[in-house]
Design an enzyme around this catalytic site. Structure first.
Site, short mmCIF file in Angstrom:
data_model
loop_
_atom_site.label_atom_id
_atom_site.label_comp_id
_atom_site.label_asym_id
_atom_site.label_seq_id
_atom_site.Cartn_x
_atom_site.Cartn_y
_atom_site.Cartn_z
N SER A 196 0.82 -1.21 0.00
CA SER A 196 0.00 0.00 0.00
C SER A 196 0.85 1.27 0.00
O SER A 196 0.33 2.35 -0.24
CB SER A 196 -0.93 0.00 1.21
OG SER A 196 -0.16 -0.08 2.39
N CYS A 197 2.17 1.14 0.25
CA CYS A 197 3.02 2.34 0.27
C CYS A 197 3.24 2.90 -1.12
O CYS A 197 3.86 3.96 -1.26
CB CYS A 197 4.35 2.06 0.96
SG CYS A 197 5.39 0.98 0.02
N HIS B 36 8.04 -4.65 11.09
CA HIS B 36 6.90 -3.75 11.00
C HIS B 36 6.26 -3.57 12.37
O HIS B 36 6.60 -4.28 13.33
CB HIS B 36 5.88 -4.30 10.00
CG HIS B 36 6.37 -4.27 8.59
ND1 HIS B 36 6.55 -5.40 7.83
CD2 HIS B 36 6.72 -3.23 7.79
CE1 HIS B 36 6.99 -5.05 6.63
NE2 HIS B 36 7.10 -3.75 6.58
N1 LIG Z 1 5.08 -8.05 5.26
C1 LIG Z 1 4.19 -7.14 4.98
O1 LIG Z 1 3.59 -6.49 5.85
C2 LIG Z 1 3.84 -6.85 3.56
C3 LIG Z 1 2.84 -5.92 3.32
C4 LIG Z 1 2.49 -5.65 2.03
C5 LIG Z 1 3.13 -6.29 1.01
N2 LIG Z 1 4.10 -7.20 1.25
C6 LIG Z 1 4.75 -7.80 0.08
O2 LIG Z 1 4.80 -9.21 0.13
C7 LIG Z 1 6.00 -9.66 -0.49
C8 LIG Z 1 6.72 -10.63 0.43
O3 LIG Z 1 6.94 -10.04 1.69
P1 LIG Z 1 7.25 -10.90 3.00
O4 LIG Z 1 6.73 -10.11 4.13
O5 LIG Z 1 6.86 -12.31 2.80
O6 LIG Z 1 8.84 -10.81 3.05
P2 LIG Z 1 9.90 -11.83 3.68
O7 LIG Z 1 9.29 -12.68 4.74
O8 LIG Z 1 11.12 -11.04 4.00
O9 LIG Z 1 10.24 -12.79 2.45
C9 LIG Z 1 10.87 -12.29 1.33
C10 LIG Z 1 11.37 -13.44 0.52
O10 LIG Z 1 12.09 -12.89 -0.59
C11 LIG Z 1 13.21 -13.69 -0.83
N3 LIG Z 1 14.29 -12.87 -1.38
C12 LIG Z 1 14.71 -11.64 -0.96
N4 LIG Z 1 15.77 -11.26 -1.70
C13 LIG Z 1 16.02 -12.28 -2.57
C14 LIG Z 1 17.00 -12.49 -3.57
N5 LIG Z 1 17.95 -11.58 -3.86
N6 LIG Z 1 16.96 -13.66 -4.27
C15 LIG Z 1 16.03 -14.59 -4.00
N7 LIG Z 1 15.06 -14.46 -3.08
C16 LIG Z 1 15.08 -13.30 -2.37
C17 LIG Z 1 13.64 -14.27 0.50
O11 LIG Z 1 14.22 -15.53 0.25
P3 LIG Z 1 15.12 -16.36 1.33
O12 LIG Z 1 14.22 -16.56 2.52
O13 LIG Z 1 15.40 -17.65 0.65
O14 LIG Z 1 16.31 -15.52 1.62
C18 LIG Z 1 12.33 -14.36 1.25
O15 LIG Z 1 11.80 -15.66 1.21
C19 LIG Z 1 6.81 -8.42 -0.83
O16 LIG Z 1 6.65 -8.10 -2.18
C20 LIG Z 1 6.19 -7.34 -0.01
O17 LIG Z 1 6.25 -6.11 -0.66
C21 LIG Z 1 4.48 -7.50 2.50
#
Ligand SMILES: NC(=O)c1ccc[n+]([C@@H]2O[C@H](COP(=O)([O-])OP(=O)(O)OC[C@H]3O[C@@H](n4cnc5c(N)ncnc54)[C@H](OP(=O)(O)O)[C@@H]3O)[C@@H](O)[C@H]2O)c1
Length: 323
Positions: A116-117, A187
């Site tokens: 949402s940002c 967060h």
């Molecule tokens: N968390 C929130 O509140 C939130 C809110 C809105 C939207 N989102 C969106 O949801 C999506 C996922 O967020 P999340 O909260 O699940 O994040 P997360 O738990 O940090 O997971 C991110 C994933 O991305 C992978 N990743 C990061 N850099 C990478 C790279 N260079 N190469 C391969 N894999 C990579 C990581 O893999 P490894 O684990 O294998 O390192 C990890 O599994 C994002 O697009 C984010 O914008 C999240």
């Protein structure tokens, strides 16, 4: 209404980028529970999505039919502020490589996840998809937001120019199992859960929270988001961009009171108003997704209780992100 894809093949090959993350793992669990058998994922240590050649080789070897992009560099205000270049560049590299390889390799469906940002800091509330790019962004996370906007536009351009089923979903703030509970990069909701828990274990010492407590925020359980993503995969959505949220918000003070009650902390809460508040209000207008046939099901209190239970069961292994 969306067009239902009635004959969805359960062995269709689905690549979930970021499958070990909070969002990716929830999507994996949801697809598995619905009987999908051909899911693929790679840890960042096996496939660095910043590396274009490695991503192209992976697509050519694996030939995924559907790609769900839940891989990103994510973090809170502090992390965004300290690492602007990484938040801008790494997110653009990851999504550009995933999107372009999907285009080149004739992937049938691509779901891009943003946040949402992407909407302007002072946009009217609730946030409608059409407010994108109508005014300035919130400066504390503009690096991340600009990368995500580029991803939305890349999917929109492919949709427009090549008539492909590339769609972007913008979730509100998420919480749930496998969240990041590291106080330096997490967060607001997981950070509060951890702070209240630690203060309770420490004889209910007072806890200090950032800002004034007056900003309003919306929170969605990650299992609800996963349900929305699978809905978007199983149905052909008619537009390129959809908000995903509950459509309900509360003040940070109200959130703190709710979490304090669930955790059972009885100490004082001190608000440090010298710290930034971020955007004053952020509530998604979710009517487009509701019109398409999807809505959130998990209430905030129930969701936080389940998340706290998960945190307690995993307190020694919860994610500690290193920047
Ligand atoms: N968390 C929130 O509140 C939130 C809110 C809105 C939207 N989102 C969106 O949801 C999506 C996922 O967020 P999340 O909260 O699940 O994040 P997360 O738990 O940090 O997971 C991110 C994933 O991305 C992978 N990743 C990061 N850099 C990478 C790279 N260079 N190469 C391969 N894999 C990579 C990581 O893999 P490894 O684990 O294998 O390192 C990890 O599994 C994002 O697009 C984010 O914008 C999240």
């Amino acid at each position: 209404m969306s067009k239902a894809n009635t004959n969805m093949n359960k062995d269709i090959k689905i690549y979930i980028a970021g499958h070990r993350g909070m969002v990716g793992s929830a999507i994996w669990r949801n697809l598995e529970s619905k009987g999908y058998t051909n899911l693929i994922g790679r840890a960042s240590a096996e496939l660095d999505l910043r590396n274009q050649q490695a991503v192209n080789d992976f697509y050519q070897a694996e030939k995924p039919e559907v790609v769900i992009d839940a891989a990103a560099k994510v973090g809170g205000i502090l992390a965004n502020n300290d690492y602007p270049y990484q938040f801008l560049m790494e997110n653009m590299q990851i999504q550009n490589n995933l999107i372009d390889a999907a285009h080149q390799n004739n992937v049938k469906k691509f779901i891009f996840l943003g946040s949402s940002c992407i909407y302007p800091r002072l946009a009217p509330q609730p946030l409608k998809e059409e407010y994108l790019l109508t005014a300035a962004l919130e400066p504390t996370n503009e690096w991340y937001a600009i990368a995500k906007i580029a991803g939305v536009k890349a999917c929109e351009a492919i949709r427009k120019q090549y008539n492909k089923d590339f769609v972007s979903l913008m979730p509100t703030n998420l919480y749930g199992p496998h969240d990041n509970f590291d106080l330096k990069s997490s967060h607001v909701l997981p950070a509060m859960l951890r702070k209240f828990h630690e203060a309770k274990c420490n004889n209910n010492t007072p806890i200090e929270l950032w800002g004034s407590g007056t900003p309003m925020r919306e929170f969605l359980h990650v299992d609800d988001l996963a349900d929305a993503v699978v809905f978007a995969f199983e149905n052909q959505l008619q537009e390129n961009l959809y908000n995903i949220g509950t459509g309900r918000d509360l003040t940070i003070k109200e959130l703190a009171a709710l979490i304090q009650g669930i955790v059972g902390h009885t100490g004082e809460i001190i608000w440090d108003s010298s710290k930034p508040d971020g955007t004053p209000r952020k509530l998604m207008d979710v009517s487009k997704m509701m019109d398409a046939g999807w809505k959130a099901k998990i209430g905030l209190e129930q969701g936080i209780k389940e998340t706290y239970k998960w945190f307690l069961e995993n307190v020694n292994t919860v994610k500690q992100v290193k920047m």
